[in-house]
Design an enzyme around this catalytic site. Structure first.
Site, PDB file in Angstrom:
ATOM      1  N   SER A  39       0.855  -1.181   0.000  1.00 17.56           N
ATOM      2  CA  SER A  39       0.000   0.000   0.000  1.00 17.56           C
ATOM      3  C   SER A  39       0.894   1.235   0.000  1.00 17.56           C
ATOM      4  O   SER A  39       2.112   1.143   0.211  1.00 17.56           O
ATOM      5  CB  SER A  39      -0.869  -0.003   1.262  1.00 17.56           C
ATOM      6  OG  SER A  39      -1.455   1.258   1.516  1.00 17.56           O
ATOM      7  N   TYR A  59      -3.210  -0.997   9.990  1.00 14.68           N
ATOM      8  CA  TYR A  59      -3.073  -1.208   8.545  1.00 14.68           C
ATOM      9  C   TYR A  59      -1.696  -0.735   8.083  1.00 14.68           C
ATOM     10  O   TYR A  59      -1.004  -1.421   7.325  1.00 14.68           O
ATOM     11  CB  TYR A  59      -4.179  -0.440   7.816  1.00 14.68           C
ATOM     12  CG  TYR A  59      -4.248  -0.679   6.332  1.00 14.68           C
ATOM     13  CD1 TYR A  59      -4.988  -1.738   5.812  1.00 14.68           C
ATOM     14  CD2 TYR A  59      -3.608   0.176   5.436  1.00 14.68           C
ATOM     15  CE1 TYR A  59      -5.082  -1.951   4.437  1.00 14.68           C
ATOM     16  CE2 TYR A  59      -3.693  -0.030   4.068  1.00 14.68           C
ATOM     17  CZ  TYR A  59      -4.434  -1.093   3.566  1.00 14.68           C
ATOM     18  OH  TYR A  59      -4.511  -1.294   2.220  1.00 14.68           O
TER      19      TYR A  59
END
Length: 254
Positions: free
Chosen positions: A145, A158
């Protein structure tokens, strides 16, 4: 071009019953790969299977929870018994739970870390054991990400998991490259998916994403397919331990 062809190879994409994983799997199928679709929701997986079969792809199903070690080991044993050898693994399964770290329950922290990071280790380990034993190498593509490189408030677990994906990719490379296994990662930017729809529907957040991204738009799942095919094909046979950010240029600017 032949170097990008995946004909004769089999690709397992975790979390491929919908979202980014489904689009990546479809792209690999377009490039010629046989597909192993994965998910823990059987009904959703069956629907994805029907859609892929309708497009003419060769499809196998592997319904298992990527965070359950015993289930992962059992799933690969079942693939072995069915004569299905995974040449390409895309570790895509992931979740997001937003909230301030000071309010975050340890249970939620562990859930995100186990789904987004530990699962890549568990599934990657089982795939690599077989790739090494077969002696013909393979490809592992981990989905990172933007938060593999930078942080944003309210995405603590995350961010930690996706930062871990970057380093897990390098750790896998350090041990598996000598066996002809190329391990790399893709770092998506802000992608329009079911998971991000509430953010895209928020005019303030939507404006921030478009204003912060040089391409002035959200990404789409299809935007990831080129990088996934490249990293899964012989075109990337000397690319190892890298993360390719597919982010519209967001990380390139202040």
């Amino acid at each position: 071009m032949e170097m990008f062809s995946l004909a004769g190879r089999t690709a397992l994409v975790t979390g491929s019953s919908r979202g980014l994983g489904n689009s990546i799997a479809e792209g690999l199928g377009r490039a010629g790969a046989a597909l192993v679709l994965n998910g823990s929701d059987q009904a959703r997986l069956d629907a994805a299977n029907e859609a892929m079969l309708a497009r003419g792809y060769t499809v196998h199903l592997a319904a298992f929870d990527v965070t359950d070690e015993a289930a992962v080991v059992r799933a690969f044993a079942e693939l072995d018994a069915r004569g299905i050898a995974v040449d390409i693994l895309v570790n895509n399964a992931g979740i997001q739970l937003r909230g301030p770290l000071v309010d975050l329950a340890a249970e939620d922290w562990r859930k995100v870390i186990e789904t987004n990071l530990t699962s890549a280790f568990l599934v990657g380990r089982e795939a690599a054991r077989r790739m090494i034993a077969r002696g013909r190498g393979g490809k592992v593509v981990n989905i990172g990400s933007l938060t593999s490189a930078v942080a944003r408030a309210t995405t603590g677990p995350y961010t930690a998991a996706k930062g871990g994906i970057k380093m897990l990719t390098q750790a896998m490379t350090a041990e598996w490259a000598e066996h002809g296994i190329q391990v790399n990662a893709i770092g998506p930017g802000y992608m329009l998916t079911d998971m991000t729809k509430p953010l895209a529907d928020d005019p303030k957040f939507d404006g921030w994403v478009k204003g912060r991204t040089p391409s002035r738009r959200w990404g789409t799942p299809e935007d990831l397919v080129g990088a996934a095919v490249f990293l899964s094909s012989s075109a990337s046979d000397y690319v190892n331990g890298q993360i390719i950010y597919v982010d519209g240029g967001m990380l390139a600017v202040l």
